[in-house]
Design a protein around this motif. Structure first.
Motif, PDB file in Angstrom:
ATOM      1  N   ASP A  64       0.840  -1.181   0.000  1.00 19.07           N
ATOM      2  CA  ASP A  64       0.000   0.000   0.000  1.00 19.07           C
ATOM      3  C   ASP A  64       0.895   1.258   0.000  1.00 19.07           C
ATOM      4  OD1 ASP A  64      -3.205   0.191   1.143  1.00 19.07           O
ATOM      5  OD2 ASP A  64      -2.006   1.999   0.846  1.00 19.07           O
ATOM      6  N   ALA A  65       0.620   2.168  -0.917  1.00 19.72           N
ATOM      7  CA  ALA A  65       1.449   3.371  -1.018  1.00 19.72           C
ATOM      8  C   ALA A  65       1.373   4.230   0.239  1.00 19.72           C
ATOM      9  CB  ALA A  65       1.032   4.193  -2.238  1.00 19.72           C
ATOM     10  N   SER A  66       0.278   4.102   0.994  1.00 17.90           N
ATOM     11  CA  SER A  66       0.110   4.975   2.163  1.00 17.90           C
ATOM     12  C   SER A  66       1.258   4.800   3.158  1.00 17.90           C
ATOM     13  CB  SER A  66      -1.235   4.713   2.839  1.00 17.90           C
ATOM     14  OG  SER A  66      -1.285   3.385   3.311  1.00 17.90           O
TER      15      SER A  66
ATOM     16  N   GLU B  42       3.933   7.626   4.671  1.00 16.32           N
ATOM     17  CA  GLU B  42       4.270   7.865   6.089  1.00 16.32           C
ATOM     18  C   GLU B  42       5.771   8.010   6.291  1.00 16.32           C
ATOM     19  OE1 GLU B  42       2.603   5.816   9.544  1.00 16.32           O
ATOM     20  OE2 GLU B  42       1.315   4.760   8.121  1.00 16.32           O
ATOM     21  N   SER B  43       6.536   7.154   5.617  1.00 16.61           N
ATOM     22  CA  SER B  43       7.998   7.207   5.806  1.00 16.61           C
ATOM     23  C   SER B  43       8.602   8.353   5.000  1.00 16.61           C
ATOM     24  CB  SER B  43       8.638   5.895   5.368  1.00 16.61           C
ATOM     25  OG  SER B  43       8.645   5.802   3.953  1.00 16.61           O
TER      26      SER B  43
ATOM     27  N   TYR C  38      12.930   4.774  10.158  1.00 16.91           N
ATOM     28  CA  TYR C  38      11.543   4.425   9.827  1.00 16.91           C
ATOM     29  C   TYR C  38      10.658   4.373  11.073  1.00 16.91           C
ATOM     30  CZ  TYR C  38      13.790   3.455   5.456  1.00 16.91           C
ATOM     31  OH  TYR C  38      14.520   3.606   4.316  1.00 16.91           O
ATOM     32  N   SER C  39      11.244   3.917  12.192  1.00 16.29           N
ATOM     33  CA  SER C  39      10.418   3.742  13.400  1.00 16.29           C
ATOM     34  C   SER C  39       9.929   5.078  13.947  1.00 16.29           C
ATOM     35  CB  SER C  39      11.196   2.984  14.480  1.00 16.29           C
ATOM     36  OG  SER C  39      12.419   3.621  14.768  1.00 16.29           O
TER      37      SER C  39
ATOM     38  N   ALA D 149       6.863   3.581  15.572  1.00 11.21           N
ATOM     39  CA  ALA D 149       7.038   2.209  16.073  1.00 11.21           C
ATOM     40  C   ALA D 149       7.841   2.289  17.370  1.00 11.21           C
ATOM     41  CB  ALA D 149       7.754   1.349  15.033  1.00 11.21           C
ATOM     42  N   MET D 150       7.102   2.358  18.485  1.00  7.62           N
ATOM     43  CA  MET D 150       7.709   2.635  19.787  1.00  7.62           C
ATOM     44  C   MET D 150       7.476   1.456  20.736  1.00  7.62           C
ATOM     45  SD  MET D 150       8.341   5.985  19.146  1.00  7.62           S
ATOM     46  CE  MET D 150       8.400   6.993  20.631  1.00  7.62           C
TER      47      MET D 150
END
Lengths: 433, 433
Positions: free
Chosen positions: A76-78, A82-83, A282-283, A288-289
């Motif tokens: 998915d491009a979404s 985000e990144s 990326y996190s 991403a925590m």
């Protein structure tokens, strides 16, 4: 496998489109067939090699405690928005819209998708460290695909992703993968050089490329000659590996090289692996925590680690062939032994060939029995081309005295040997490996 | 596998988006994670099941003498223009352009590509018959993806293609695949019904669908009750299989049904396989010709044969679960046995669990050792959910007397058993299977 029932469309002529020997030999030996620019079908012989390599890679990942999963080809491009990579990745990304006008893409790499999976799955430092990996087809829309599967558009890659609570732990994990890679290449029969590298678009500061030395390589390697001398004895020792100088073209600075000219190897190489630590690149944007031991939410420290599985097929051929064809290292050989029956109208030849064939099948050894009506010359050419490490040649004259010829593909040595000894010799050579 | 090192993100809550039980259980047990509508990542537990099914399918294909290859995901639109399907296939085909504005598509099926491969490889009837197959990801842009991997967009399919010189031979080959399919479903622990079917867009006149009977199925099946009684004893007998009435909704005509109402089963089913003979539908327009025994050039007679591998994962769960979770048939179970250590702070529990774990690992039996700090209740729920056929429960009280509890997931039976006997009982039950 009986050749008469197999699908092995070998080509007699050298294909004009092939500029490198691996591409030519893969086409001629019926391993691959191009279906579109840089996109190939893997015919049965090629698929067997691909799977053998895949299994050696998987074995070394699993042995290191890494866990396999499988992400889809279509992403998915979404997530890439985000990144922040959707608009900057460039035209190598093959993106498209589905019937509902939703943006999708054929994954060229999976940092975003794995980050999406882990951000919803991990809460605490107690669940880390972890390395997740997959073996999956990727697509990069190369502007000029070339050299067969060496620089194709659809290619098979092993990609791993590491998850750590802090940079100290992340570097320990990085080193573990580093060692797993050296072992993998050793098990594939390759002497790979690990070189300090430029992370490029993946990001981060710590990165190594792994190259197989080959005159047809596209990159120039600068490395300590000790790599050539010590070879795969280095595979387990991370401190020694990291202490030896080795750098890619982009990283190598002649004015600041710690080695004298006589200590430095300058060779061409084929890139077969690339590893990165990119910390929270990326996190952080993708949130991403996890909780650290003090109860604070911190971004997961990540890395990614690739091995080009389909490219390795070509790389192995580049370093292991002669003018007659491929010379497979035993570990990756699609067939360990070819049985060449020179006269399928001769009862004794048939009986000997069939009995040898059954012995290998019973031992679960990949064997190809040439039971076709081709001429002896055509058969010799075919089996030299497809590179089985051993050939057993069953001809009417010697068969009368219960003898066959045992040919070792790599050395070219041929010996007369009794039927009973031929299988024993081959089977014992396999068990030594 | 140690659960502490594994990646098994189980969900406590029932996911609201899941309308069928397999979708819900696959999400809850951490087998899959949706990445986009109808597109899923296969997490480690799901991937293990997918591979087990893949291997059972592959075993039965290979045992029938069929030969595996692998075609790419991305296909060239030009081939689909040759067959005439590019403009008629409809919007389920995901097509797109590369950076050079060249038309490509993500293959929904591979009749064109295999025809392209064979037309350049076969010259003579002597090289036929042949069945080539692959196990590869496909994409169909379903307008409304639903039911998880049951009707996803990116899905794993085994697709085989048969090549014969004439229709008589083609029907013999069709029957061979038919029998291989019945054996495959039997080996997967499923009772599949083969029904005369409508070939639809693939073309041709001869076609069968294979359905697993399940109340949640989307199709209605009309078939002779003998199928329910005879079950998988039918797997080898093509004449009996073809003599029994069975038809899909589209094919069934109540006014011309040879069976009385009392002889007819009317049930819901999940389609897991579909086979077609389509004669020269692709070979003729694409010019895939060989010489027959009279030296005349004739089009190859072809058929195609699909098994939905990713869908089978869901279908098996639909027929084998209870209110607590999945009940895997032994053959496809990701882990054959779970070892549940109720107190990881108890030395005796740890020692017993570890010793049992090592025994299974040594025997190459897939085992999951729950060495986490979760509560006993949470552990019982997790292992019932993920459906290991056997559970060994190691608790401090019984451990003192060298006893463990052995639980059989399907029957729910629990027995106290000595540590030594637990492994023996499980291992012997596996060898009987």
């Amino acid at each position: 496998m009986l050749l008469s029932r197999y699908f092995l469309p070998v080509l007699k002529e050298k294909p004009v489109e092939a500029q490198v020997v691996s591409h030519s030999l893969m086409l001629r030996s019926g391993m691959i067939r191009q279906s579109s620019a840089g996109i190939y079908s893997w015919l049965p012989l090629g698929l067997k090699v691909l799977k053998n390599i895949e299994n050696i890679v998987r074995f070394n990942m699993d042995a290191s405690g890494f866990v396999e999963l499988l992400m889809p080809c279509v992403q998915d491009a979404s997530l890439w928005r985000e990144s922040g990579r959707f608009d900057v990745y460039g035209r190598e990304m093959l993106s498209f819209k589905d019937r509902h006008d939703h943006d999708l893409l054929f994954g060229p790499t999976n940092e975003e998708l794995i980050t999406d999976i882990v951000r919803n799955s991990f809460q605490s430092y107690k669940e880390l460290p972890k390395v997740l990996y997959q073996i999956q087809w990727k697509f990069r829309d190369e502007i000029r695909p070339r050299f067969g599967v060496m620089r194709g558009r659809e290619f098979l890659m092993k990609d791993a992703y590491s998850l750590d609570i802090d940079m100290e732990s992340a570097i320990r994990t990085y080193d573990q993968v580093f060692v797993a890679y050296m072992r993998t290449f050793r098990d594939l029969g390759l002497n790979a050089i690990p070189l300090a590298a430029d992370p490029g678009e993946i990001g981060g500061e710590l990165s190594h490329e792994f190259h197989v030395v080959a005159d047809t390589g596209e990159s120039t390697l600068y490395y300590d000659k000790k790599f050539d001398i010590l070879g795969d004895t280095l595979a387990g020792d991370i401190n020694q590996l990291k202490s030896l100088y080795a750098a890619t073209e982009e990283k190598h600075d002649p004015d600041n090289c710690p080695l004298s000219k006589s200590e430095l190897s300058v060779r061409k190489g084929i890139e077969v692996g690339h590893i990165f630590n990119f910390a929270d690149k990326y996190s952080k944007p993708m949130n991403a925590m996890v909780n650290d031991s003090n109860g604070r939410l911190v971004p997961i420290q990540m890395g990614s680690y690739g091995i080009g599985i389909s490219r390795l097929v070509a790389a192995i051929i580049e370093v292991s062939h002669d003018e007659r064809g491929i010379i497979w290292p035993m570990q990756v050989a699609p067939f360990k032994v070819s049985i060449i029956n020179l006269n399928i109208k001769d009862d004794k030849c048939n009986q000997i060939s069939r009995s040898l064939y059954n012995q290998f099948v019973d031992q679960n050894i990949d064997v190809l029995y040439d039971d076709t009506g081709d001429s002896p010359g055509a058969k010799f050419a075919t089996h030299d081309l497809i590179g089985s490490p051993w050939q057993i040649i069953v001809g009417p004259k010697k068969a009368g005295s219960d003898l066959v010829e045992l040919k070792h593909r790599q050395s070219g040595e041929v010996q007369d040997i009794s039927v009973d000894s031929a299988a024993i010799e081959i089977i014992s050579s396999l068990h030594v490996k």
